[in-house]
Design a protein around this motif. Structure first.
Motif, mmCIF file in Angstrom:
data_model
loop_
_atom_site.group_PDB
_atom_site.id
_atom_site.type_symbol
_atom_site.label_atom_id
_atom_site.label_comp_id
_atom_site.label_asym_id
_atom_site.label_seq_id
_atom_site.Cartn_x
_atom_site.Cartn_y
_atom_site.Cartn_z
ATOM 1 N N TRP A 115 0.691 -1.263 0.026
ATOM 2 C CA TRP A 115 -0.058 -0.075 0.021
ATOM 3 C C TRP A 115 0.931 1.311 -0.047
ATOM 4 O O TRP A 115 0.763 2.107 -0.775
ATOM 5 N N SER A 116 1.926 1.355 0.896
ATOM 6 C CA SER A 116 2.667 2.526 1.151
ATOM 7 C C SER A 116 3.562 2.740 -0.273
ATOM 8 O O SER A 116 3.654 3.846 -0.661
ATOM 9 N N ILE A 119 1.509 4.397 -2.835
ATOM 10 C CA ILE A 119 1.154 5.765 -2.435
ATOM 11 C C ILE A 119 2.431 6.626 -3.003
ATOM 12 O O ILE A 119 2.500 7.575 -3.686
ATOM 13 N N ARG A 120 3.559 5.930 -2.856
ATOM 14 C CA ARG A 120 4.873 6.602 -3.083
ATOM 15 C C ARG A 120 5.140 6.598 -4.770
ATOM 16 O O ARG A 120 5.733 7.616 -5.176
ATOM 17 N N LYS A 123 3.322 9.944 -6.110
ATOM 18 C CA LYS A 123 3.804 11.131 -5.125
ATOM 19 C C LYS A 123 3.670 12.385 -5.907
ATOM 20 O O LYS A 123 2.996 13.371 -5.524
ATOM 21 N N LEU A 258 -5.442 11.129 -1.027
ATOM 22 C CA LEU A 258 -5.259 10.073 -1.678
ATOM 23 C C LEU A 258 -6.054 9.496 -2.922
ATOM 24 O O LEU A 258 -5.823 9.160 -3.893
ATOM 25 N N VAL A 292 -4.064 1.790 -4.066
ATOM 26 C CA VAL A 292 -4.237 2.895 -3.286
ATOM 27 C C VAL A 292 -5.836 3.048 -2.499
ATOM 28 O O VAL A 292 -5.852 3.471 -1.468
ATOM 29 N N GLY A 295 -6.726 1.156 0.354
ATOM 30 C CA GLY A 295 -6.247 1.645 1.608
ATOM 31 C C GLY A 295 -7.198 2.923 1.900
ATOM 32 O O GLY A 295 -7.531 3.022 3.073
ATOM 33 N N TRP A 331 0.226 8.381 9.690
ATOM 34 C CA TRP A 331 -0.182 8.034 8.382
ATOM 35 C C TRP A 331 1.275 8.300 7.548
ATOM 36 O O TRP A 331 1.580 7.616 6.458
ATOM 37 N N TYR A 334 3.928 5.903 8.387
ATOM 38 C CA TYR A 334 3.627 4.666 7.715
ATOM 39 C C TYR A 334 3.818 4.832 6.181
ATOM 40 O O TYR A 334 4.263 3.602 5.401
ATOM 41 N N PHE A 335 3.419 5.720 5.451
ATOM 42 C CA PHE A 335 3.341 5.833 3.939
ATOM 43 C C PHE A 335 4.761 6.065 3.474
ATOM 44 O O PHE A 335 5.112 5.544 2.504
ATOM 45 N N PHE A 336 5.419 7.056 4.001
ATOM 46 C CA PHE A 336 6.737 7.439 3.761
ATOM 47 C C PHE A 336 7.942 6.893 4.193
ATOM 48 O O PHE A 336 9.168 7.094 3.794
#
Length: 347
Positions: A115-116, A119-120, A123, A258, A292, A295, A331, A334-336
């Motif tokens: 998931w993370s 998301i990256r 960006k 997101l 994404v 999540g 968050w 966790y994501f970045f």
């Protein structure tokens, strides 16, 4: 009953067809048997017993099987042989193209970095969506500041009782503090959550139209927030209102961000596919954006729980900011940070 008479020519034709079918089977049967053995082991959950050569050979054997099936159909070979090949092809299809993982393993991979990482990968689109959301908030704020009638155009009428331009400080403060006085604003909060959940889904779903509807939707949604912010700001309650909103807002608005970024990512990939074809670019972006969005649904559930419980129980502005900031930091880390560290260790 009279005996069936087979003419010499017909008998020779049958023998030729049988010989052709036997030859066809002998030339390819070894590959079929190997493929069936691999498929059977995988179906029984014994995939770990397969050698690396068998695992790598699975796609090739499957394609060879499809070729054999095509030839068998065109040549009108033995019906039993065709049925066998069709059955094996169907079983192989689900193993070659189906999901080869359990739900538990998928969840582990999803929360453990999938998931993370997705998301990256978007960006740039997150920064675009963030800029759009900030612009939308400013637009709503400035419109109402210039002409208070804009408030009624942006905020639904059934949520504009005491929270309207010109309301007294006491009336507005009463909606922010005290469980017995929060019913009105609680209804507004429930509306915001329902509205934002719809916006999140639509912002993603409308991304295929070159992301334009997604951007407009984000602007309109945040203009509502800007209009409401102006009402409280006029009575010196900006800090209190933002604190009230932050408990669930940092999670809820992050989810909106997101979702909007996912829609923009799909639209941008279609409009500017680069070296890929439009279809390939859209497919790749869609898979990434769908991960994404999976999540985002989880984040909206968390926001709903925070809105339903934490907001009702916490009446101190400082603690509200603490809860909201803690969720935002969680968050972001966790994501970045979390997923990135796992990826670097694995590489």
């Amino acid at each position: 009953m009279a005996d069936t008479i087979i003419e010499p020519g017909a008998e020779q034709t049958i023998e030729t067809a049988a010989l052709k079918s036997d030859r066809f089977r002998l030339e390819r049967e070894a590959d079929w048997i190997r493929l069936e053995d691999i498929v059977t082991k995988m179906e029984k959950g014994k995939a770990k017993r397969l050698s690396d050569e068998d695992v790598l050979a699975l796609p090739t054997l499957y394609r060879t099987l499809l070729s054999s099936l095509s030839i068998a159909r065109e040549s009108s070979l033995d019906a039993g042989l065709i049925d066998y090949l069709e059955g094996l092809a169907l079983r192989s299809y689900f193993l070659v193209y189906g999901t080869q993982t359990s739900l538990g393993r998928w969840l582990k991979e999803f929360f453990g970095g999938g998931w993370s990482r997705a998301i990256r990968d978007i960006k740039m689109d997150i920064w675009i969506a963030l800029s759009v959301m900030i612009a939308g908030t400013l637009i709503g704020y400035l419109l109402v500041a210039g002409d208070s009638d804009w408030f009624y155009a942006l905020v639904p009428g059934n949520f504009s009782d005491v929270r309207v331009p010109g309301a007294s400080e006491a009336a507005l403060r009463g909606t922010l503090f005290g469980a017995d006085k929060q019913n009105g604003l609680g209804v507004f909060a429930a509306f915001l959550f329902s509205n934002n959940a719809q916006v999140a889904i639509l912002a993603f779903a409308l991304g295929f139209a070159f992301a334009i509807p997604s951007i407009l939707l984000l602007i309109h949604n945040m203009a509502l927030m800007g209009a409401m912010l102006w009402v409280f700001a006029q009575r010196g309650l900006t800090v209190e209102f933002v604190g009230w909103l932050s408990i669930h807002g940092t999670t809820e608005l992050f989810a909106i961000l997101l979702a909007g970024a996912a829609g923009i990512h799909v639209g941008r990939s279609i409009a500017f596919p680069g070296d890929k074809s439009h279809l390939t670019a859209a497919s790749d972006a869609g898979k990434r954006a769908a991960l994404v969005m999976a999540g985002v649904v989880i984040m909206l559930i968390c926001a709903g729980l925070l809105e339903g419980f934490a907001r009702q129980l916490i009446n101190d502005t400082g603690i509200r900011y603490l809860v909201g900031a803690s969720m935002l930091i969680f968050w972001l880390v966790y994501f970045f940070v979390f997923g990135r560290k796992r990826m670097e260790i694995g590489s």
